[in-house]
Design a protein around this motif. Structure first.
Motif, mmCIF file in Angstrom:
data_model
loop_
_atom_site.group_PDB
_atom_site.id
_atom_site.type_symbol
_atom_site.label_atom_id
_atom_site.label_comp_id
_atom_site.label_asym_id
_atom_site.label_seq_id
_atom_site.Cartn_x
_atom_site.Cartn_y
_atom_site.Cartn_z
ATOM 1 N N VAL A 1 -1.436 74.847 -93.119
ATOM 2 C CA VAL A 1 -1.638 75.888 -92.104
ATOM 3 C C VAL A 1 -1.089 77.222 -92.582
ATOM 4 O O VAL A 1 -0.127 77.278 -93.343
ATOM 5 N N THR A 2 -1.706 78.277 -92.090
ATOM 6 C CA THR A 2 -1.193 79.643 -92.216
ATOM 7 C C THR A 2 -0.879 80.112 -90.803
ATOM 8 O O THR A 2 -1.667 79.833 -89.880
ATOM 9 N N PHE A 3 0.278 80.785 -90.643
ATOM 10 C CA PHE A 3 0.682 81.235 -89.292
ATOM 11 C C PHE A 3 0.652 80.053 -88.320
ATOM 12 O O PHE A 3 1.285 79.034 -88.562
ATOM 13 N N THR A 4 -0.129 80.146 -87.232
ATOM 14 C CA THR A 4 -0.132 79.021 -86.258
ATOM 15 C C THR A 4 -1.508 78.357 -86.197
ATOM 16 O O THR A 4 -1.886 77.795 -85.168
ATOM 17 N N TRP A 5 -2.241 78.442 -87.304
ATOM 18 C CA TRP A 5 -3.629 77.977 -87.287
ATOM 19 C C TRP A 5 -3.707 76.461 -87.437
ATOM 20 O O TRP A 5 -4.211 75.951 -88.442
ATOM 21 N N GLY A 6 -3.154 75.756 -86.476
ATOM 22 C CA GLY A 6 -3.270 74.307 -86.556
ATOM 23 C C GLY A 6 -2.505 73.653 -85.425
ATOM 24 O O GLY A 6 -1.641 74.273 -84.782
ATOM 25 N N ASN A 7 -2.809 72.398 -85.175
ATOM 26 C CA ASN A 7 -2.122 71.676 -84.102
ATOM 27 C C ASN A 7 -2.297 70.178 -84.290
ATOM 28 O O ASN A 7 -3.323 69.721 -84.819
ATOM 29 N N VAL A 8 -1.289 69.430 -83.848
ATOM 30 C CA VAL A 8 -1.320 67.966 -83.896
ATOM 31 C C VAL A 8 -1.025 67.437 -82.498
ATOM 32 O O VAL A 8 -0.212 68.029 -81.756
ATOM 33 N N SER A 9 -1.692 66.349 -82.137
ATOM 34 C CA SER A 9 -1.388 65.679 -80.861
ATOM 35 C C SER A 9 -1.246 64.184 -81.120
ATOM 36 O O SER A 9 -1.669 63.668 -82.154
ATOM 37 N N GLY A 10 -0.630 63.502 -80.127
ATOM 38 C CA GLY A 10 -0.505 62.045 -80.190
ATOM 39 C C GLY A 10 -0.607 61.492 -78.784
ATOM 40 O O GLY A 10 -0.203 62.154 -77.813
ATOM 41 N N ILE A 11 -1.126 60.281 -78.651
ATOM 42 C CA ILE A 11 -1.408 59.741 -77.312
ATOM 43 C C ILE A 11 -0.642 58.459 -77.032
ATOM 44 O O ILE A 11 -0.387 57.664 -77.943
ATOM 45 N N ASP A 12 -0.251 58.313 -75.765
ATOM 46 C CA ASP A 12 0.290 57.046 -75.244
ATOM 47 C C ASP A 12 -0.846 56.428 -74.430
ATOM 48 O O ASP A 12 -1.114 56.856 -73.295
ATOM 49 N N ARG A 13 -1.516 55.476 -75.017
ATOM 50 C CA ARG A 13 -2.709 54.910 -74.363
ATOM 51 C C ARG A 13 -2.355 54.166 -73.074
ATOM 52 O O ARG A 13 -3.136 54.212 -72.114
ATOM 53 N N GLU A 14 -1.172 53.542 -73.026
ATOM 54 C CA GLU A 14 -0.811 52.807 -71.794
ATOM 55 C C GLU A 14 -0.670 53.759 -70.609
ATOM 56 O O GLU A 14 -1.101 53.473 -69.494
ATOM 57 N N LYS A 15 -0.076 54.932 -70.866
ATOM 58 C CA LYS A 15 0.119 55.909 -69.785
ATOM 59 C C LYS A 15 -1.100 56.809 -69.599
ATOM 60 O O LYS A 15 -1.176 57.575 -68.630
ATOM 61 N N GLY A 16 -1.996 56.797 -70.611
ATOM 62 C CA GLY A 16 -3.159 57.690 -70.508
ATOM 63 C C GLY A 16 -2.767 59.153 -70.587
ATOM 64 O O GLY A 16 -3.370 60.018 -69.943
ATOM 65 N N LEU A 17 -1.738 59.422 -71.383
ATOM 66 C CA LEU A 17 -1.242 60.795 -71.548
ATOM 67 C C LEU A 17 -1.101 61.104 -73.036
ATOM 68 O O LEU A 17 -0.719 60.237 -73.819
ATOM 69 N N PHE A 18 -1.400 62.362 -73.398
ATOM 70 C CA PHE A 18 -1.146 62.744 -74.787
ATOM 71 C C PHE A 18 -0.259 63.978 -74.845
ATOM 72 O O PHE A 18 -0.141 64.723 -73.847
#
Ligand SMILES: O=C(CO)[C@@H](O)[C@H](O)COP(=O)(O)O
Length: 242
Positions: free
Chosen positions: A22-39
């Protein structure tokens, strides 16, 4: 809420600058908790050196923020579509890594040309169909997710066999069983894109020195009677012995 997942997603986000993805803030990562249905996803526009696990934003599978002081990544609607349509992935990465973006800008697949690519991608990494002006104006990030899913469906590609895509004129999205695995796939994609760029440049390179220029320079150095074969006593090889 989801403190352990926030830590995991924070650490995965911090890998992006470390891996030069990435340069500056040009990127993002997420992760999910499938049991709670939340990421959990990186907040929008926050510099990586200022980022903390507590800054992570918690989002439900409708794309609604359920916890967090900061706005979620602007790409959250894309992550939301992918978590809903690819129910077996656990982490997603988006970057603007330059070699992959070069192929996305040229509206090209990243072809599978070598074993490095084959170790991670079971085939070419596809370029997404281009969004229409209306799709862009209506809901760019959500329609980006939808066009990714449509590209895999239309081309019969298994998203687990090829855990990445190039969004036309934008950049790569990668995914995996965990955020860390998604980051690994994002880095392999960038390395493979650079390898492919050079390989395709070499194979498409069809340039030779024109004969007249070869003659001019070679004969200037070795004489007009330069080597034409074994029977020429003045050939370069024999001249040295004469
Ligand atoms: O392409 C864009 C914005 O045009 C995004 O992908 C940004 O590069 C990352 O945005 P945030 O995650 O910081 O909102």
């Amino acid at each position: 809420m989801l403190e352990q997942l926030k830590q995991e997603v924070y650490e995965a986000n911090m890998q992006l600058p470390k891996l030069d993805l990435v340069t500056f803030t040009w990127g993002n990562v997420s992760g999910i908790d499938r049991e709670k249905g939340l990421f959990v996803i990186k907040p929008s526009g926050v510099d990586y050196e200022d980022l903390t696990p507590d800054d992570m934003v918690v989002v439900n599978l409708k794309g609604e923020v359920v916890e967090g002081q900061l706005n979620p990544s602007s790409d959250t609607p894309t992550h939301t579509v992918l978590y809903n349509e690819f129910p077996d992935i656990g982490g997603i990465v988006h970057t603007h890594s330059p070699w992959a973006v070069a192929f996305a800008s040229a509206h090209m697949d990243i072809p599978n040309l070598n074993t490095t690519a084959a170790d991670t991608f079971y085939g070419d990494v596809p370029i997404s169909e281009a969004l229409t002006q209306q799709e862009i104006e209506d809901a760019y990030e959500e329609n980006t997710g939808k066009v990714i899913v449509k590209t895999f469906k239309d081309r019969g590609i298994d998203h687990n066999a090829v855990p990445a895509v190039l969004v036309s004129q934008h950049g790569p999205f990668s995914w995996g069983a965990t955020p860390a695995k998604a980051v690994y796939n994002a880095k392999v994609l960038e390395v493979v894109a650079e390898m492919d760029y050079h390989a395709l440049t070499l194979t498409h390179q069809d340039v030779h020195l024109p004969q007249y220029l070869l003659d001019k320079h070679y004969y200037r150095k070795h004489g007009k009677d330069a080597y034409y074969g074994q029977d020429n006593a003045k050939s370069v090889g024999h001249a040295a012995k004469a």
